[in-house]
Scaffold this motif. Structure first.
Motif, PDB file in Angstrom:
ATOM      1  N   GLU A  20       0.792  -1.273  -0.264  1.00  0.00           N
ATOM      2  CA  GLU A  20      -0.028   0.056  -0.067  1.00  0.00           C
ATOM      3  C   GLU A  20       0.817   1.295  -0.121  1.00  0.00           C
ATOM      4  OE1 GLU A  20      -3.136   2.566   2.667  1.00  0.00           O
ATOM      5  OE2 GLU A  20      -2.758   0.609   3.333  1.00  0.00           O
ATOM      6  N   PHE A  21       1.925   1.321   0.856  1.00  0.00           N
ATOM      7  CA  PHE A  21       2.907   2.408   0.773  1.00  0.00           C
ATOM      8  C   PHE A  21       3.467   2.588  -0.611  1.00  0.00           C
ATOM      9  CE2 PHE A  21       6.913   4.562   1.732  1.00  0.00           C
ATOM     10  CZ  PHE A  21       6.267   5.793   2.693  1.00  0.00           C
ATOM     11  N   LEU A  22       3.964   1.617  -0.990  1.00  0.00           N
ATOM     12  CA  LEU A  22       4.552   1.496  -2.571  1.00  0.00           C
ATOM     13  C   LEU A  22       3.491   2.337  -3.466  1.00  0.00           C
ATOM     14  CD1 LEU A  22       6.680  -1.683  -2.441  1.00  0.00           C
ATOM     15  CD2 LEU A  22       7.439   0.842  -1.887  1.00  0.00           C
ATOM     16  N   ASP A  23       2.227   1.704  -3.393  1.00  0.00           N
ATOM     17  CA  ASP A  23       1.414   2.387  -4.146  1.00  0.00           C
ATOM     18  C   ASP A  23       1.312   3.676  -4.202  1.00  0.00           C
ATOM     19  OD1 ASP A  23       0.734  -0.230  -5.449  1.00  0.00           O
ATOM     20  OD2 ASP A  23      -0.950  -0.572  -4.360  1.00  0.00           O
ATOM     21  N   ARG A  24       1.049   4.221  -2.807  1.00  0.00           N
ATOM     22  CA  ARG A  24       0.910   5.622  -2.704  1.00  0.00           C
ATOM     23  C   ARG A  24       2.282   6.400  -3.078  1.00  0.00           C
ATOM     24  NH1 ARG A  24      -1.949   5.217   3.163  1.00  0.00           N
ATOM     25  NH2 ARG A  24      -2.362   7.470   3.003  1.00  0.00           N
ATOM     26  N   CYS A  25       3.521   5.838  -3.064  1.00  0.00           N
ATOM     27  CA  CYS A  25       4.716   6.409  -3.548  1.00  0.00           C
ATOM     28  C   CYS A  25       4.428   6.802  -5.074  1.00  0.00           C
ATOM     29  CB  CYS A  25       5.875   5.593  -3.310  1.00  0.00           C
ATOM     30  SG  CYS A  25       6.549   5.669  -1.503  1.00  0.00           S
ATOM     31  N   ASP A  26       4.028   5.493  -5.728  1.00  0.00           N
ATOM     32  CA  ASP A  26       3.970   5.638  -7.306  1.00  0.00           C
ATOM     33  C   ASP A  26       2.839   6.965  -7.599  1.00  0.00           C
ATOM     34  OD1 ASP A  26       5.390   3.445  -7.833  1.00  0.00           O
ATOM     35  OD2 ASP A  26       3.671   2.056  -7.756  1.00  0.00           O
ATOM     36  N   ARG A  27       1.859   6.915  -6.637  1.00  0.00           N
ATOM     37  CA  ARG A  27       0.844   8.116  -6.958  1.00  0.00           C
ATOM     38  C   ARG A  27       1.416   9.498  -6.671  1.00  0.00           C
ATOM     39  NH1 ARG A  27      -2.734   4.488  -4.875  1.00  0.00           N
ATOM     40  NH2 ARG A  27      -2.610   5.366  -2.876  1.00  0.00           N
ATOM     41  N   LEU A  28       2.318   9.727  -5.626  1.00  0.00           N
ATOM     42  CA  LEU A  28       2.960  10.845  -5.313  1.00  0.00           C
ATOM     43  C   LEU A  28       4.546  11.169  -6.254  1.00  0.00           C
ATOM     44  CD1 LEU A  28       2.489  13.286  -3.768  1.00  0.00           C
ATOM     45  CD2 LEU A  28       3.781  11.899  -1.993  1.00  0.00           C
ATOM     46  N   PRO A  57       9.886  -2.091   9.700  1.00  0.00           N
ATOM     47  CA  PRO A  57       9.324  -0.884   8.848  1.00  0.00           C
ATOM     48  C   PRO A  57       8.306   0.196   9.541  1.00  0.00           C
ATOM     49  CG  PRO A  57       9.167  -2.986   7.667  1.00  0.00           C
ATOM     50  CD  PRO A  57       9.536  -3.275   9.166  1.00  0.00           C
ATOM     51  N   VAL A  58       8.462   1.175   9.477  1.00  0.00           N
ATOM     52  CA  VAL A  58       7.419   2.141  10.163  1.00  0.00           C
ATOM     53  C   VAL A  58       7.270   3.169   8.856  1.00  0.00           C
ATOM     54  CG1 VAL A  58       7.016   4.351  11.778  1.00  0.00           C
ATOM     55  CG2 VAL A  58       8.477   2.018  12.136  1.00  0.00           C
ATOM     56  N   LEU A  59       5.904   3.036   7.943  1.00  0.00           N
ATOM     57  CA  LEU A  59       5.801   3.666   6.887  1.00  0.00           C
ATOM     58  C   LEU A  59       4.606   4.689   7.187  1.00  0.00           C
ATOM     59  CD1 LEU A  59       5.421   0.398   4.914  1.00  0.00           C
ATOM     60  CD2 LEU A  59       7.398   1.925   5.193  1.00  0.00           C
ATOM     61  N   VAL A  60       4.929   6.116   6.921  1.00  0.00           N
ATOM     62  CA  VAL A  60       4.153   7.037   7.452  1.00  0.00           C
ATOM     63  C   VAL A  60       3.336   8.028   6.190  1.00  0.00           C
ATOM     64  CG1 VAL A  60       3.946   9.190   8.912  1.00  0.00           C
ATOM     65  CG2 VAL A  60       5.389   7.539   9.577  1.00  0.00           C
ATOM     66  N   ALA A  61       2.345   8.258   6.400  1.00  0.00           N
ATOM     67  CA  ALA A  61       1.637   9.241   5.422  1.00  0.00           C
ATOM     68  C   ALA A  61       1.143  10.220   5.887  1.00  0.00           C
ATOM     69  CB  ALA A  61       0.692   8.200   4.305  1.00  0.00           C
ATOM     70  N   VAL A  62       1.218  11.410   5.373  1.00  0.00           N
ATOM     71  CA  VAL A  62       0.582  12.650   5.904  1.00  0.00           C
ATOM     72  C   VAL A  62      -0.378  13.147   4.878  1.00  0.00           C
ATOM     73  CG1 VAL A  62       0.588  15.112   6.688  1.00  0.00           C
ATOM     74  CG2 VAL A  62       2.397  13.275   7.544  1.00  0.00           C
ATOM     75  N   GLN A  63      -1.774  13.363   5.031  1.00  0.00           N
ATOM     76  CA  GLN A  63      -2.656  13.721   4.176  1.00  0.00           C
ATOM     77  C   GLN A  63      -2.686  15.361   4.480  1.00  0.00           C
ATOM     78  OE1 GLN A  63      -3.783  10.844   5.991  1.00  0.00           O
ATOM     79  NE2 GLN A  63      -2.580   9.642   4.551  1.00  0.00           N
ATOM     80  N   GLY A  64      -3.053  15.907   3.262  1.00  0.00           N
ATOM     81  CA  GLY A  64      -3.545  17.514   3.411  1.00  0.00           C
ATOM     82  C   GLY A  64      -5.164  17.589   3.486  1.00  0.00           C
ATOM     83  N   PRO A  65      -5.419  18.853   3.482  1.00  0.00           N
ATOM     84  CA  PRO A  65      -7.006  19.199   3.882  1.00  0.00           C
ATOM     85  C   PRO A  65      -7.911  18.500   2.843  1.00  0.00           C
ATOM     86  CG  PRO A  65      -5.291  21.131   3.834  1.00  0.00           C
ATOM     87  CD  PRO A  65      -4.697  20.142   3.522  1.00  0.00           C
ATOM     88  N   GLY A  67      -7.449  15.522   1.620  1.00  0.00           N
ATOM     89  CA  GLY A  67      -7.446  13.974   1.864  1.00  0.00           C
ATOM     90  C   GLY A  67      -6.139  13.378   1.115  1.00  0.00           C
ATOM     91  N   ASP A  68      -5.684  13.980   0.284  1.00  0.00           N
ATOM     92  CA  ASP A  68      -4.639  13.406  -0.405  1.00  0.00           C
ATOM     93  C   ASP A  68      -3.295  13.321   0.401  1.00  0.00           C
ATOM     94  OD1 ASP A  68      -4.623  16.131  -0.676  1.00  0.00           O
ATOM     95  OD2 ASP A  68      -3.670  16.228  -2.573  1.00  0.00           O
ATOM     96  N   ASP A  69      -2.381  12.443  -0.195  1.00  0.00           N
ATOM     97  CA  ASP A  69      -1.112  12.540   0.630  1.00  0.00           C
ATOM     98  C   ASP A  69      -0.330  13.507   0.077  1.00  0.00           C
ATOM     99  OD1 ASP A  69      -1.475   9.816   1.833  1.00  0.00           O
ATOM    100  OD2 ASP A  69      -0.816   8.941  -0.008  1.00  0.00           O
ATOM    101  N   VAL A  70       0.236  14.277   1.167  1.00  0.00           N
ATOM    102  CA  VAL A  70       1.281  15.384   0.630  1.00  0.00           C
ATOM    103  C   VAL A  70       2.698  15.143   1.094  1.00  0.00           C
ATOM    104  CG1 VAL A  70      -0.478  17.158   0.683  1.00  0.00           C
ATOM    105  CG2 VAL A  70       0.851  16.679   2.769  1.00  0.00           C
TER     106      VAL A  70
END
Length: 160
Positions: A20-28, A57-65, A67-70
Motif C-alpha cells: 500500500e505504501f509503495l502504491d502511494r509512492c507511485d501516485r505521489l 518498517p514504519v511507513l508514514v503518510a501525511v494527508q493534506g486538507p 485528503g490526498d497524500d502530501v
C-alpha cells in the motif's frame, strides 16, 4: 485588517503494508523524484537490509486538507540501548534523508506555518517511539533556490 493565515489541517497515519505504501509512492512520485522514493528501490531495501539488524518498517503518510497524500516518509524502528529509535530507510548505505513531498504540501499557507502543523500531525503518528533521528536531514538545512522546501527542515529548529 487582514486575518492571520491559518495552518492547513493535516492527518498523519502509519501505513500498515508495504505494498500500500509503495502504491502511494507511485501516485505521489513525479519526474525528478529521487530514486530512493521509488517502488523498485524501497521494495528491494525493505526486503533485504530493511529486515536485518532488528529493523521494523514504519511507513508514514501525511494527508493534506483535501485528503490526498502530501508527504510520505519510509522509516525503520530499531531498539538500541533500551529505546525505540526511528531512522531513515537507508541504514547508512545510501544518501537518503528526505521524505517524498507533494508540490502542494503547504495548501496555500505560508510554508513555515504549514510545516509546523504537518510536524504536529507527524509526531502524533509516531507516538510510542523514543527517538526520531533526523540529524542528517537537519544538518543539510534549507534547499537550494528552485528546489522544493522540505517541511521537516522548516518545522524543526536547526543550527550549523
Amino acid at each position: 485588517m487582514t486575518p492571520a493565515p491559518t495552518a492547513p489541517a493535516y492527518r498523519a497515519e502509519r501505513v500498515a503494508s508495504l505494498p500500500e505504501f509503495l502504491d502511494r509512492c507511485d501516485r505521489l512520485a513525479e519526474p525528478g523524484t529521487l530514486p530512493f522514493h521509488r517502488r523498485c528501490w524501497l521494495a528491494a531495501w525493505y526486503a533485504t537490509i530493511g529486515q536485518t539488524g532488528g529493523r521494523t518498517p514504519v511507513l508514514v503518510a501525511v494527508q493534506g486538507p483535501a485528503g490526498d497524500d502530501v508527504l510520505l516518509l519510509p522509516l525503520v524502528s530499531v531498539r538500541w540501548r533500551g529505546l525505540s529509535w526511528l531512522d531513515y530507510a537507508d541504514a547508512g548505505v545510501v544518501d537518503y534523508v528526505a521524505p517524498l513531498v507533494a508540490p502542494h504540501w503547504a495548501a496555500g499557507a505560508p510554508e513555515p506555518l504549514a510545516a509546523r502543523a504537518l510536524w504536529q500531525a507527524l509526531r502524533r503518528a509516531l507516538a510510542g517511539h523514543d527517538v526520531l533521528a533526523l540529524d542528517e536531514l537537519l544538518e543539510r538545512g534549507l534547499p537550494e533556490p528552485g528546489h522544493r522546501a522540505n517541511p521537516l527542515v522548516l518545522a524543526l529548529p536547526t543550527a550549523p
